[in-house]
Structure formats: C-alpha cells, structure tokens
Design a protein around this motif. Sequence first.
Motif, PDB file in Angstrom:
ATOM      1  N   PRO A   1      26.783  48.833  23.931  1.00 28.06           N
ATOM      2  CA  PRO A   1      25.393  48.360  23.823  1.00 28.06           C
ATOM      3  C   PRO A   1      24.978  47.402  24.930  1.00 28.06           C
ATOM      4  N   GLU A   2      25.898  46.551  25.381  1.00 34.15           N
ATOM      5  CA  GLU A   2      25.532  45.568  26.411  1.00 34.15           C
ATOM      6  C   GLU A   2      25.287  46.202  27.780  1.00 34.15           C
ATOM      7  N   HIS A   3      25.638  47.475  27.933  1.00 36.82           N
ATOM      8  CA  HIS A   3      25.415  48.154  29.211  1.00 36.82           C
ATOM      9  C   HIS A   3      24.258  49.153  29.159  1.00 36.82           C
TER      10      HIS A   3
ATOM     11  N   ARG B   1      26.451  44.654  37.032  1.00 36.85           N
ATOM     12  CA  ARG B   1      25.510  45.493  36.290  1.00 36.85           C
ATOM     13  C   ARG B   1      25.216  46.713  37.153  1.00 36.85           C
ATOM     14  N   VAL B   2      25.713  47.876  36.734  1.00 38.19           N
ATOM     15  CA  VAL B   2      25.567  49.083  37.539  1.00 38.19           C
ATOM     16  C   VAL B   2      25.078  50.235  36.661  1.00 38.19           C
ATOM     17  N   ALA B   3      24.410  51.177  37.290  1.00 39.61           N
ATOM     18  CA  ALA B   3      23.953  52.389  36.607  1.00 39.61           C
ATOM     19  C   ALA B   3      23.713  53.456  37.673  1.00 39.61           C
TER      20      ALA B   3
ATOM     21  N   VAL C   1      29.613  54.416  31.891  1.00 38.44           N
ATOM     22  CA  VAL C   1      28.621  53.876  32.814  1.00 38.44           C
ATOM     23  C   VAL C   1      27.267  54.511  32.512  1.00 38.44           C
ATOM     24  N   PRO C   2      26.218  53.721  32.316  1.00 40.08           N
ATOM     25  CA  PRO C   2      24.908  54.335  32.016  1.00 40.08           C
ATOM     26  C   PRO C   2      24.441  55.214  33.160  1.00 40.08           C
TER      27      PRO C   2
ATOM     28  N   ALA D   1      17.491  51.692  25.239  1.00 38.11           N
ATOM     29  CA  ALA D   1      17.006  51.311  23.910  1.00 38.11           C
ATOM     30  C   ALA D   1      15.534  51.673  23.749  1.00 38.11           C
ATOM     31  N   ALA D   2      14.732  51.371  24.773  1.00 40.91           N
ATOM     32  CA  ALA D   2      13.303  51.668  24.711  1.00 40.91           C
ATOM     33  C   ALA D   2      12.976  53.082  25.166  1.00 40.91           C
ATOM     34  N   GLY D   3      13.933  53.750  25.824  1.00 41.97           N
ATOM     35  CA  GLY D   3      13.702  55.107  26.309  1.00 41.97           C
ATOM     36  C   GLY D   3      12.840  55.144  27.554  1.00 41.97           C
TER      37      GLY D   3
END
Length: 615
Positions: free
Chosen positions: A442-444, A506-508, A522-523, A552-554
Amino acid sequence: MSLNPILARVTDRIRTRSAASRAAYLLRMDAASRAAGTARTHVSCANQAHAYAAFEPNDKLVLRQARLPNLGIVSAYNDMLSAHQPFERMPALIKDAARRAGAVAQFAGGVPAMCDGVTQGEAGMELSLFSRDVIAMSTAVALSHNVFDGVLCLGVCDKIVPGLLIGALQFGHLPTIFVPAGPMTTGIGNDDKARVRQQFAQGLATREELLASEMAAYHGPGTCTFYGTANSNQMLMEVMGLHLPGAAFVNPGTELRDSLTRAAAQRLARITRQGDEYLPIARIVDERAIANAIVGLLATGGSTNHTIHLVAIAAAAGIHIDWNDFDELSAVVPLLTRIYPNGSADVNHFHAAGGMGFLIRELLGAGLLHGDVTTVMGEGLARHTEEPCFDGDKVAWRPAVAESLDTTVLRPATDPFSADGGLKLLKGNLGRSVIKVSAVKPEHRIVEAPAIVFSGQDDLMAAFKRGELARDFIAVVRFQGPRANGMPELHKLTPALAVLQEQGYRVALVTDGRMSGASGKVPAAIHVTPECLSGGPLAKVRDGDLIRLDAAAGTLEALVDTAEWAAREVATADLAANQHGVGRELFFNARANACGAEQGASTFGSTLPSPLPVA
C-alpha cells in the motif's frame, strides 16, 4: 447465493453493448453448422480421399463410411518450450482414446509457439504479441479443410491459448476442448530466484550464478510454475468451462495427466453432432463466460496481459468488453490466492491447497460467477468445483476439498487476502492505463515524482548501471506500443526498479508497453492508451515533469500547467531499428494495422467486430 449485483450489472452492460455483433456472430456460426451427417460428407469424394489418403487402414475405413465423428487436433508442440514439450506424446493418446469412443482423430495442424521467457529483453520479443494473431490464423488454416466434427486444442503459454481460442471461435459451430500439459514440478523457491536476479542487477552475483539459479527454477517439462500469463491461461480455460474439470495444473508425465488427455478426446466425441449432446464452442463462450473469465483473473491476481487478450477473445465471439468492466468488477472481487509474484508459492502449491475446484466453488458461493453457463461438461459451472481422481484405472471426479489446505496460498471468499482484485484502471491527461497492485505494498501505490523519459528498456538499464537513478523518479518508457514495435514486455526492468525501491527511493514505471504476467512489487502503469506512435499524450512528457501515479484514486497525471500541456507537441521517435532483424520485416503490416491495447491490440482490422473507442 444470488448473483452479485455488480457482476449482474456489468454482464448486462456487456450483453447490451454487444447485442448486434453477437447476434451476427451466432448467425454466421449457425450457418456454418451442418444440418446432418459428419462434416466430411459435405465435401467431394476427391477432397475426402486427399483428407485421409495416408491414414492407417482401419481408421481410413471409418472415415470412408462417414458415420462416426472425426476429431481435429491442433497443437502448439515443440520441444524447445518446456510447457509444450509434453504435447509430443498426446496425439497418440488422443487417437487411441478416440477409437475407443467410436471416433477417429487426425492431427489437423500445428501452430507456432514462442516463449516470452526466452525472448525477454531481446529483439524477438517484438514478435510476441503479434504471434497471438498468427496462431489464430494458423488455427484457421488447420480447420479450413472442413472435415472435422470437433476440435482438441493443445496449448499452454502466453499468446498460444488466446490465439488458439480466437481461431477456434471462427469455427464456433464445432465443439472444442482445450487440453493442457500441466506445470513442471517445483524447483527452487521464487523468492530465492528473485533475490539472485536483484543481486545480478547490482553486480553482486555473477552470470554463472544467475544461470545456475534460473536453471534450478526452470528445470524440466511443463509450464513455468510462477503465476504468469501461461498459468493464467489455464485458470481461464477452466473457469470458462473449456477444460475438463481440474485439468489445468496436473503435472505432465503422470498417469492422471495421460488419463485426462484421453478423457478429453472421449468427451469431445460425445459432444459432436454425432454424439449424445451437441455443445458448439460458440454457445459456451458467451457474455457470461467472458464475465466469469474477468472474475477469475481478478480473484487470482492473474496476468495483466489478459486485459489485452480477453478483449480480443471476446471480440472473436462478437462480444465487446473494455477496461471499465475489469475495473468495476475488481472493486467487488476478492483476491483469494497468493501465488508468485503475488506471494512466494507456485501453482503446484496452489493446486495442492485445493486448486481450481476450491476457487470456483468459493466464487460461486459468493455469487461472483455465473453458474448457469454451458461448459464442455454441459452441466453448468458446478461440475468445475470437482477435482480429478482415479476410479480403478479410469479418471473420475470428486468434490474439491471443503477447506483450503494452506491458507497462505488459497483462502475462502469469507477471508480473502484483500477485498478487491488488485487490478485498477488509471485515467488522466496521460490517457488510460492498467496497473496490477495485488503485489504492490500500500505504501508504494501512490508515487509523485519527476519523470525521466527513456526511448526503450536498454536506455533505462544503462542509466541504472551508470548509477544515475539513485533518486525518486517515474520512468516513462515510451514508443513501446503495438504499432511502434509490437508492444514487447518490459519485465527486464523489474529487478533494477525493485532494487531502487528497496533502497528507499520512490519509483514507478509508466509505459505504453507491457510488463507481463510477472508484474510485481514496483508500481507500473502499463498499456497506456492511446500509444505514443498514435499521438498519445504520453509522448508529450519531458524530463523533469512531475508525474502522479495514484492507484488508490485511479489517476495518472502529468502535473503540468494546463495551457502549457495543451500547447505541447507530441514527441517523435526513430523506430528504424525496430523494423528489421529476427523476422521483424515480416510483421510490418501487423504493426501498421494494430489497434490499441484496450481494443485487444488486434491486427485483424475490420474482419472482427469493430473495437470500442477509448472513452
């Protein structure tokens, strides 16, 4: 249990949306159906003679008499792919079983089968997605002789099962059963495999150590045991009622596997027009079966590739689905499994804990599957809550276990791993995208960071090796869509990005390419549509732009001044290097004609029902 109202609503929406194209498809399939007799009685004597000139005398006599069904075998056999090597023995088993059931079986044709595990990170991966449509066409070629009364499709891996199914649906008047090969036995643990990969990415393990680890994981005949696209395929065939119950995850080379193969041929003989009950595949793959497939994908944390493949499969049956359908169902379908990369267990552990029979029963009990569908067993989906066993020397079925034998791998619907299916639709000024969050902590799941733009995965890996990525950032890897370069998987990036995430950054990843069924912790906002080559807004992103990925918000947004964003031109790319080598020259038309990811990335153009526009 009554049907979940969201499932009912989504299914009704799919049915309404698809009414005209579905009706037209069924009319075509009804017209193709033979009113009486075997299929071969409707072709000329010379044609018939060609069709079985080389057959052995007894089978040739049966074929000549034209009373008993002729079963066509379409196989993806080759002995370079571990998942497909077991198919070498199956035609002989099928032919013998067909004779015992009062039928004849012929090997109708082979289809190509490539392995994404072999081509991962290589140029050949740019043929992978389009191989699905080549397989569909190869299936059509195999069946085009019109002398078969039923079809057995032998395939397992990533593009192969979707391709076989798309092809078979063009012969929807024929009963069709899918015959799997099963997963290889368990090798080293998936966590150990992932650890060595990350060590190699950091230069802490040698290539020899990495190869030894990989060979200990992928060590024998059968499907790779992690829950990627190949094993998601097998889950889908089961939940759609196209397998015999419990057939998906029985290991190859076992007596039960051989017995299930024989039983598939015998069952097919009974559901042809010459048998006791006629069950054409066109009537099995309907709107309810497609909705069930989406639910199964969500409940198991399955491959993101099926947000593309299921769209194309549905279109082949005259049915339209889009990512809104996946997203809406994901909100109410609980995650019932933890299989790598969403956990440490593999599919053998899942099967031993209760497997598909337990999973389907739980979803039916929660009102999250249409139980009144038609399956190859002809009795509704309840038959698929059973598991295969032996009754003497014959395969039989018994109820699946009442309780999960390992709740770290498989849970009941009343105690899921999470309340939702972990697949999200992202929308914003960068387009539409999907993200699989079932393995993302969740934190990522929310990352806001500056963009670093890359033209391909090799550029990102080179920057990582130079030590330039030790910071918060969102990697934008663009011009990776179907029309640009065939939409290769970018799973090669996972170890490097995972290392950076574990170092506290913080990576994505945001891309118009694919990741894979192994999308992990990894998101990754993937399949961004429209793709960059089609003028998609992802091509407007510049280095340093602040990007917000909020699962979370999409939402997926470039936080750039609205006026500046509107005035920006889309970037262009030099794709000359993607046009040649390893056969890419032959796929020019596929790239030119491919539609978007949300429309199934199909290369067939107007030959299938028109794709949905991107909303």
